[in-house]
Design a protein around this motif. Structure first.
Motif, PDB file in Angstrom:
ATOM      1  N   ASN A   9      44.876  34.524  40.455  1.00  0.00           N
ATOM      2  CA  ASN A   9      46.349  34.236  41.180  1.00  0.00           C
ATOM      3  C   ASN A   9      45.463  32.544  41.532  1.00  0.00           C
ATOM      4  O   ASN A   9      44.576  32.628  41.953  1.00  0.00           O
ATOM      5  N   GLN A  52      48.573  30.716  32.999  1.00  0.00           N
ATOM      6  CA  GLN A  52      48.614  31.631  31.595  1.00  0.00           C
ATOM      7  C   GLN A  52      47.938  31.035  30.404  1.00  0.00           C
ATOM      8  O   GLN A  52      47.207  32.069  30.573  1.00  0.00           O
ATOM      9  N   ASN A  59      47.938  34.184  36.844  1.00  0.00           N
ATOM     10  CA  ASN A  59      49.288  34.364  37.501  1.00  0.00           C
ATOM     11  C   ASN A  59      49.264  33.275  38.803  1.00  0.00           C
ATOM     12  O   ASN A  59      48.514  32.321  39.150  1.00  0.00           O
ATOM     13  N   ASN A  77      55.264  34.301  40.172  1.00  0.00           N
ATOM     14  CA  ASN A  77      54.863  35.880  40.960  1.00  0.00           C
ATOM     15  C   ASN A  77      55.404  35.701  42.087  1.00  0.00           C
ATOM     16  O   ASN A  77      55.229  34.060  42.674  1.00  0.00           O
ATOM     17  N   THR A 109      52.077  39.422  43.174  1.00  0.00           N
ATOM     18  CA  THR A 109      50.799  39.318  42.423  1.00  0.00           C
ATOM     19  C   THR A 109      48.968  39.917  44.030  1.00  0.00           C
ATOM     20  O   THR A 109      48.056  38.752  43.112  1.00  0.00           O
TER      21      THR A 109
END
Length: 325
Positions: free
Chosen positions: A129, A164, A169, A199, A226
């Motif tokens: 992330n 992405q 993420n 997210n 996430t």
């Protein structure tokens, strides 16, 4: 679930440490970026108490280049001290309406360009992330309008398309003092945000301080989640401290210390309920522990980190494991 066919049970939950840290040096407090020796001591302490990995801030990039040569080299150094890898990075940027503000469409192109550069800098390792604060600061009684929330959602969807491309993420972390802080604002933001690209990263203490039940907001948006910052608080902001400049975490006169480790006495976060929700919703992967400003009021980062890891191992892991019982 086994690892690589070798019959070794694969853990559904692993624990990462978000790298806030201070220790005492010969001339006063230092952080782990002071030297390689300080970093070695920090990483080995985190590994010794049982954490699996670390998170960091992406503004550390320049220190990483200076001290280790590259992001990949730094991750190798982390691994040499007994940790698996760097899981997440937190993107810190100062929002200004005319230059860089999710609520202002005129700045969205600049935000996208910023993340193209940022993601390339971190492309030497595989992150899970990149964490962002989705809203600007509002110092008045009104906060963001619904149009502002919609524009912010659009901005982060554009950024999420960029991240992405690197297999990372884009995930949103809601500070208790930031623009998208209360439950209505959070829900409205995610109504507009494209779930393919935007997210949710749950910070248990930040939500609690803002008067938002972290378990309930996780349940409502669990399909987007996430990751997590697990930390506790003893206080809810009942004095509108979120309006203070530059931020309530350092400016509030009502509350000298906002954050505490999991398992603290008088803690307001129901971590046992939180972990049952995580388990029951089928979340697997990483949970990050964070101690922001742990050294206030006589606190100690090393002590807080050890106590939190004990709590994670002996209380929360046991709750999560009940699904297999």
């Amino acid at each position: 679930m086994t690892d690589g066919g070798r019959g070794v049970p694969q853990r559904r939950i692993k624990w990462s440490y978000m790298d806030h840290w201070r220790s005492n040096g010969p001339s006063g407090p230092i952080d782990q970026w002071h030297s390689r020796r300080a970093m070695t001591r920090f990483l080995r302490q985190v590994a010794a108490v049982g954490f699996d990995a670390i998170d960091t801030f992406d503004f550390r990039y320049w220190q990483i280049l200076e001290q280790y040569g590259s992001v990949a080299n730094y991750q190798e150094f982390v691994q040499e001290q007994g940790l698996e890898r760097i899981v997440n990075t937190f993107h810190g940027v100062y929002y200004e309406w005319d230059r860089y503000a999710p609520e202002n469409p005129a700045t969205h192109a600049a935000m996208v360009e910023d993340f193209k550069v940022t993601m390339e800098r971190w492309s030497g390792i595989q992150l899970d992330n990149i964490i962002v604060m989705p809203g600007s600061r509002y110092f008045d009684d009104h906060g963001p309008t619904d149009d502002h929330l919609k524009h912010a959602a659009e901005a982060w969807a554009k950024v999420g398309e960029v991240t992405q491309q690197y297999g990372v993420n884009l995930t949103c972390h809601h500070e208790h003092y930031a623009g998208i802080r209360n439950r209505r604002q959070i829900d409205t933001f995610y109504e507009h945000a494209d779930p393919q690209y935007v997210n949710f990263f749950v910070d248990t203490a930040q939500h609690c301080i803002a008067g938002v039940d972290p378990v309930a907001v996780y349940e409502a948006h669990h399909e987007r989640v996430t990751g997590f910052h697990f930390k506790d608080t003893r206080h809810v902001d009942t004095h509108d401290d979120y309006k203070l400049f530059p931020e309530a975490e350092v400016s509030a006169v009502t509350t000298e210390k906002w954050f505490y480790e999991m398992g603290t006495e008088e803690g307001l976060v129901d971590f046992e309920c939180m972990m049952r929700a995580v388990r029951d919703r089928g979340y697997t992967g990483w949970i990050s522990v964070e101690h922001d400003k742990a050294d206030k009021l006589g606190g100690d980062y090393a002590e807080s980190t050890a106590i939190s890891r004990w709590y994670a191992k002996n209380v929360l892991d046991a709750i999560y494991a009940e699904v297999d019982a």
